[in-house]
Design an enzyme around this catalytic site. Structure first.
Site, mmCIF file in Angstrom:
data_model
loop_
_atom_site.group_PDB
_atom_site.id
_atom_site.type_symbol
_atom_site.label_atom_id
_atom_site.label_comp_id
_atom_site.label_asym_id
_atom_site.label_seq_id
_atom_site.Cartn_x
_atom_site.Cartn_y
_atom_site.Cartn_z
ATOM 1 N N THR A 1 -3.492 4.307 8.918
ATOM 2 C CA THR A 1 -2.872 2.978 8.905
ATOM 3 C C THR A 1 -2.010 2.800 10.136
ATOM 4 O O THR A 1 -2.088 1.792 10.852
ATOM 5 C CB THR A 1 -1.969 2.845 7.649
ATOM 6 O OG1 THR A 1 -2.768 3.066 6.499
ATOM 7 C CG2 THR A 1 -1.312 1.484 7.571
ATOM 8 N N CYS A 2 -1.169 3.781 10.390
ATOM 9 C CA CYS A 2 -0.172 3.682 11.456
ATOM 10 C C CYS A 2 -0.801 3.287 12.786
ATOM 11 O O CYS A 2 -0.426 2.306 13.407
ATOM 12 C CB CYS A 2 0.546 5.030 11.575
ATOM 13 S SG CYS A 2 1.441 5.195 13.104
ATOM 14 N N ILE B 1 7.404 -5.826 6.901
ATOM 15 C CA ILE B 1 6.110 -6.134 7.532
ATOM 16 C C ILE B 1 5.951 -7.650 7.694
ATOM 17 O O ILE B 1 5.590 -8.142 8.765
ATOM 18 C CB ILE B 1 4.942 -5.510 6.740
ATOM 19 C CG1 ILE B 1 5.036 -3.973 6.802
ATOM 20 C CG2 ILE B 1 3.595 -5.983 7.289
ATOM 21 C CD1 ILE B 1 3.976 -3.220 6.011
ATOM 22 N N GLU C 1 9.695 -16.082 -0.357
ATOM 23 C CA GLU C 1 10.154 -14.792 -0.878
ATOM 24 C C GLU C 1 10.714 -14.990 -2.289
ATOM 25 O O GLU C 1 11.542 -15.869 -2.517
ATOM 26 C CB GLU C 1 11.227 -14.221 0.068
ATOM 27 C CG GLU C 1 12.053 -13.079 -0.469
ATOM 28 C CD GLU C 1 11.247 -11.851 -0.890
ATOM 29 O OE1 GLU C 1 10.456 -11.359 -0.078
ATOM 30 O OE2 GLU C 1 11.418 -11.410 -2.051
ATOM 31 N N VAL D 1 3.331 -8.306 0.328
ATOM 32 C CA VAL D 1 4.218 -8.102 -0.816
ATOM 33 C C VAL D 1 4.355 -6.610 -1.141
ATOM 34 O O VAL D 1 4.777 -6.248 -2.229
ATOM 35 C CB VAL D 1 3.734 -8.891 -2.049
ATOM 36 C CG1 VAL D 1 3.889 -10.388 -1.830
ATOM 37 C CG2 VAL D 1 2.287 -8.547 -2.400
ATOM 38 N N ASP E 1 2.359 8.533 2.464
ATOM 39 C CA ASP E 1 2.478 7.345 1.609
ATOM 40 C C ASP E 1 1.998 7.619 0.184
ATOM 41 O O ASP E 1 2.432 6.958 -0.760
ATOM 42 C CB ASP E 1 1.655 6.180 2.190
ATOM 43 C CG ASP E 1 2.333 5.528 3.392
ATOM 44 O OD1 ASP E 1 3.373 6.057 3.840
ATOM 45 O OD2 ASP E 1 1.815 4.510 3.884
ATOM 46 N N HIS F 1 26.548 5.684 30.753
ATOM 47 C CA HIS F 1 26.858 4.278 31.011
ATOM 48 C C HIS F 1 25.873 3.720 32.028
ATOM 49 O O HIS F 1 25.544 4.402 32.983
ATOM 50 C CB HIS F 1 28.273 4.160 31.583
ATOM 51 C CG HIS F 1 28.628 2.754 31.962
ATOM 52 N ND1 HIS F 1 28.901 1.789 31.015
ATOM 53 C CD2 HIS F 1 28.716 2.158 33.176
ATOM 54 C CE1 HIS F 1 29.170 0.645 31.646
ATOM 55 N NE2 HIS F 1 29.055 0.842 32.944
HETATM 56 C C1 LIG Z 1 1.700 -3.538 9.490
HETATM 57 C C2 LIG Z 1 2.348 -2.198 9.292
HETATM 58 C C3 LIG Z 1 3.373 -1.807 10.121
HETATM 59 C C4 LIG Z 1 3.969 -0.562 9.967
HETATM 60 N N1 LIG Z 1 4.983 -0.209 10.812
HETATM 61 C C5 LIG Z 1 5.568 0.987 10.668
HETATM 62 C C6 LIG Z 1 6.596 1.396 11.553
HETATM 63 O O1 LIG Z 1 6.990 0.661 12.461
HETATM 64 N N2 LIG Z 1 7.158 2.619 11.383
HETATM 65 C C7 LIG Z 1 6.749 3.468 10.379
HETATM 66 O O2 LIG Z 1 7.301 4.582 10.262
HETATM 67 N N3 LIG Z 1 5.776 3.101 9.519
HETATM 68 C C8 LIG Z 1 5.182 1.897 9.643
HETATM 69 N N4 LIG Z 1 4.156 1.550 8.795
HETATM 70 C C9 LIG Z 1 3.800 2.498 7.717
HETATM 71 C C10 LIG Z 1 2.908 3.637 8.241
HETATM 72 O O3 LIG Z 1 1.754 3.090 8.812
HETATM 73 C C11 LIG Z 1 2.558 4.585 7.105
HETATM 74 O O4 LIG Z 1 3.733 5.038 6.489
HETATM 75 C C12 LIG Z 1 1.766 5.786 7.587
HETATM 76 O O5 LIG Z 1 0.575 5.397 8.227
HETATM 77 C C13 LIG Z 1 1.433 6.704 6.402
HETATM 78 O O6 LIG Z 1 0.673 7.787 6.839
HETATM 79 P P1 LIG Z 1 -0.297 8.558 5.856
HETATM 80 O O7 LIG Z 1 -0.889 9.657 6.666
HETATM 81 O O8 LIG Z 1 0.416 8.889 4.608
HETATM 82 O O9 LIG Z 1 -1.432 7.509 5.450
HETATM 83 P P2 LIG Z 1 -2.337 6.511 6.254
HETATM 84 O O10 LIG Z 1 -1.856 6.275 7.630
HETATM 85 O O11 LIG Z 1 -2.526 5.331 5.371
HETATM 86 O O12 LIG Z 1 -3.700 7.294 6.405
HETATM 87 C C14 LIG Z 1 -4.528 7.573 5.322
HETATM 88 C C15 LIG Z 1 -5.956 7.746 5.813
HETATM 89 O O13 LIG Z 1 -6.721 8.344 4.796
HETATM 90 C C16 LIG Z 1 -8.021 7.808 4.803
HETATM 91 N N5 LIG Z 1 -8.573 8.046 3.460
HETATM 92 C C17 LIG Z 1 -8.030 7.666 2.275
HETATM 93 N N6 LIG Z 1 -8.781 8.104 1.261
HETATM 94 C C18 LIG Z 1 -9.833 8.765 1.817
HETATM 95 C C19 LIG Z 1 -10.963 9.433 1.289
HETATM 96 N N7 LIG Z 1 -11.155 9.521 -0.018
HETATM 97 N N8 LIG Z 1 -11.833 9.984 2.158
HETATM 98 C C20 LIG Z 1 -11.631 9.912 3.489
HETATM 99 N N9 LIG Z 1 -10.587 9.291 4.040
HETATM 100 C C21 LIG Z 1 -9.697 8.727 3.219
HETATM 101 C C22 LIG Z 1 -7.806 6.339 5.153
HETATM 102 O O14 LIG Z 1 -8.980 5.788 5.737
HETATM 103 C C23 LIG Z 1 -6.648 6.439 6.160
HETATM 104 O O15 LIG Z 1 -7.121 6.505 7.481
HETATM 105 C C24 LIG Z 1 3.524 0.312 8.938
HETATM 106 C C25 LIG Z 1 2.477 -0.074 8.091
HETATM 107 C C26 LIG Z 1 1.902 -1.319 8.259
HETATM 108 C C27 LIG Z 1 0.782 -1.714 7.352
#
Ligand SMILES: Cc1cc2nc3c(=O)[nH]c(=O)nc-3n(C[C@H](O)[C@H](O)[C@H](O)COP(=O)(O)OP(=O)(O)OC[C@H]3O[C@@H](n4cnc5c(N)ncnc54)[C@H](O)[C@@H]3O)c2cc1C
Length: 464
Positions: free
Chosen positions: A43-44, A188, A207, A270, A311, A443
């Site tokens: 996601t990130c 977000i 909201e 949301v 997450d 500074h």
């Molecule tokens: C718009 C937006 C902005 C954000 N901005 C920030 C920010 O500025 N700073 C910050 O700290 N966080 C931010 N986040 C949150 C951040 O993206 C997440 O906290 C982070 O990506 C979580 O990492 P993760 O590895 O737990 O999961 P994810 O990054 O969600 O990765 C999970 C991966 O697992 C894969 N997957 C899932 N199930 C399976 C399966 N069964 N088989 C194979 N693959 C699978 C998915 O395809 C995905 O690629 C933001 C999120 C969004 C939506």
């Protein structure tokens, strides 16, 4: 062709939790396979932190140029208003993402992690099957790290599709909408809503709560609320989205009246929920903690040698938490003694202005005998020299009265995200006010406002 792989470590999910775990496993000499259904970086990198900040950056540049075209801006004028080709912006953003994807793939390769592309489905806690383009692969492992991440929450009466988009859709729009309705004023929704406003879009935010950015206290949020008002973002608090209206979003306002908010797109932000469905979690005998996978302070699940990070395991759903847990689990599997027990996980909101919060807020410190001091950016030379001194920004420090131990640090202002790591370091090192006051700060920098906040807490700020 079907294949069977036996490995020491199997990681599911190539987001920051999973890929960081993979790199660290590789560095530690653990034989590792990582399965990712979509693109490395999760996601990130693909639809979250990086692309949103890229769009926010472009929006800021556009806004500055638009100002200079309306009236001279600190000596700069433009003879015509800037134009934006949003498809080109998205293309540039995709280029940034691609560079980083390739980088992650390279790092995993260097760490000798095998990446299998496809969706993993578990038949039991240690075995999954992946349908890849070359056939079915069955992977059995001694250790499994679940890093499946999260997905956007959908409102049943506003399902994603057509004009209703999630943050993923907003970051890939082919053209800018003229009018955008945003449902949800969390980080977000507001980060994106503000960026679209800067790009000239008419933005309306709906909201359900009585306030924006509920994670942060009212004092921190006030400068953002002021920006929204000054820049013509219509904000309906205590209002409920009801579904598609005739011309956009149907909403019920706080006074019970219903409105149809004209919108070309409706961005629903949301919240996000852990990705717990569709991959056989129910076959793994792990315990749940509400909607999240339950883990202890080593990210162990209830099933031996099944670990979960990021997450999937709870709040805060942030990149730096996921990555830290991923790295830690790899080290524990390799025999290191590690525990996830941070003093703080700072949270940043890339709104206008930006907000940072690390450690305790004044509300959380209620009942403790504390000193709180605020230093405003309007008394900071660097903020003024960057035109960021007049937006109501400040740094706030909170320390225990008895021993001056710093308990919390918050800031709101232009570019304050860059201060977040100094705040975390101070809290993690158990700094007292005198440590910060006794550290010479460069500074002119925004960090001087942090120094001054500590001096002020000690009763002798210099520049105010
Ligand atoms: C718009 C937006 C902005 C954000 N901005 C920030 C920010 O500025 N700073 C910050 O700290 N966080 C931010 N986040 C949150 C951040 O993206 C997440 O906290 C982070 O990506 C979580 O990492 P993760 O590895 O737990 O999961 P994810 O990054 O969600 O990765 C999970 C991966 O697992 C894969 N997957 C899932 N199930 C399976 C399966 N069964 N088989 C194979 N693959 C699978 C998915 O395809 C995905 O690629 C933001 C999120 C969004 C939506």
């Amino acid at each position: 062709m079907s294949e069977r792989i036996n490995t020491k470590v199997l990681i599911v999910g190539g987001g920051p939790g999973g890929y960081v775990a993979g790199i660290r496993c590789g560095q530690l000499g653990l034989e590792t396979v990582l399965v990712e259904a979509e693109r490395l970086g999760g996601t990130c990198l693909n639809v979250g932190c990086i692309p949103s900040k890229a769009i926010i950056h472009v929006a800021g540049e556009f806004e500055t140029m638009a100002h200079a075209a309306k009236a001279p801006l600190n000596g700069i004028s433009l003879s015509a208003a800037p134009k934006i080709d949003f498809a080109e912006t998205v293309k540039w953003k995709d280029g940034v993402v691609k560079r980083l994807n390739t980088g992650v793939a390279g790092l995993l390769k260097r760490a000798k992690v095998r990446v299998v592309e496809g969706w993993a489905v578990f038949s039991d806690a240690k075995t999954c099957t992946v349908k890849t383009k070359d056939g079915e692969v069955t992977i059995a492992a001694e250790h499994v790290i679940l890093a499946n991440g999260s997905v956007p929450v959908e409102l049943p009466f506003l399902p994603f599709g057509g004009k209703v988009i999630s943050s993923t859709g907003a970051l890939a729009l082919p053209v800018l909408p003229k009018r955008l309705a945003v449902v949800g004023a969390g980080y977000i929704g507001l980060e994106l809503g503000i960026a679209f406003r800067k790009l000239g879009v008419e933005v309306t935010v709906v909201e359900a709560l009585d306030r924006i950015l509920p994670l942060y206290d009212a004092q921190l949020v006030a400068p953002v609320a002021k920006w929204l008002e000054k820049n013509g973002v219509a904000l309906h608090l205590g209002a409920k989205a009801k579904g598609l209206g005739k011309d956009g979003l149907a909403a019920e306002l706080k006074d019970g009246s219903t409105v149809d908010i004209a919108a070309d797109n409706i961005l629903v932000t949301v919240g996000r929920k852990p990705a717990t469905e569709g991959w056989g979690l129910e076959n793994m005998a792990v315990d749940m903690d509400g909607r999240f996978v339950k883990v202890d302070d080593q990210c162990r699940t209830a099933m031996k040698n099944v670990w979960a990070v990021g997450d999937l395991v709870g709040e805060p759903m942030l990149e730096h938490k996921a990555a830290t847990q991923g790295e830690m689990v790899a080290e524990i599997i390799a025999g290191h003694k590690r525990r996830f027990d941070p003093m703080t996980i700072a949270a940043v909101c890339f709104t206008e202005p930006e907000i940072v919060s690390a450690g305790m807020s004044p509300h959380e410190a209620e009942g403790e005998d504390v000193i709180t001091a605020v230093f405003p950016f309007m008394a900071n030379g660097r903020a003024l020299s960057m035109d960021g001194g007049d937006n109501g920004g400040f740094v706030r420090i909170l320390a225990r009265k008895s021993d001056h131990r710093v308990l919390g640090i918050q800031a709101v202002g232009a570019h304050v995200s860059e201060l977040s790591n100094e705040f975390s370091l101070a809290l993690e090192m158990g700094a007292v006010l005198e440590d910060i006051a006794g550290t010479i700060h460069v500074h002119p920098t925004l960090g001087e406002a942090f120094h001054e906040s500590a001096l002020r807490a000690l009763g002798h700020a210099i520049h105010i």
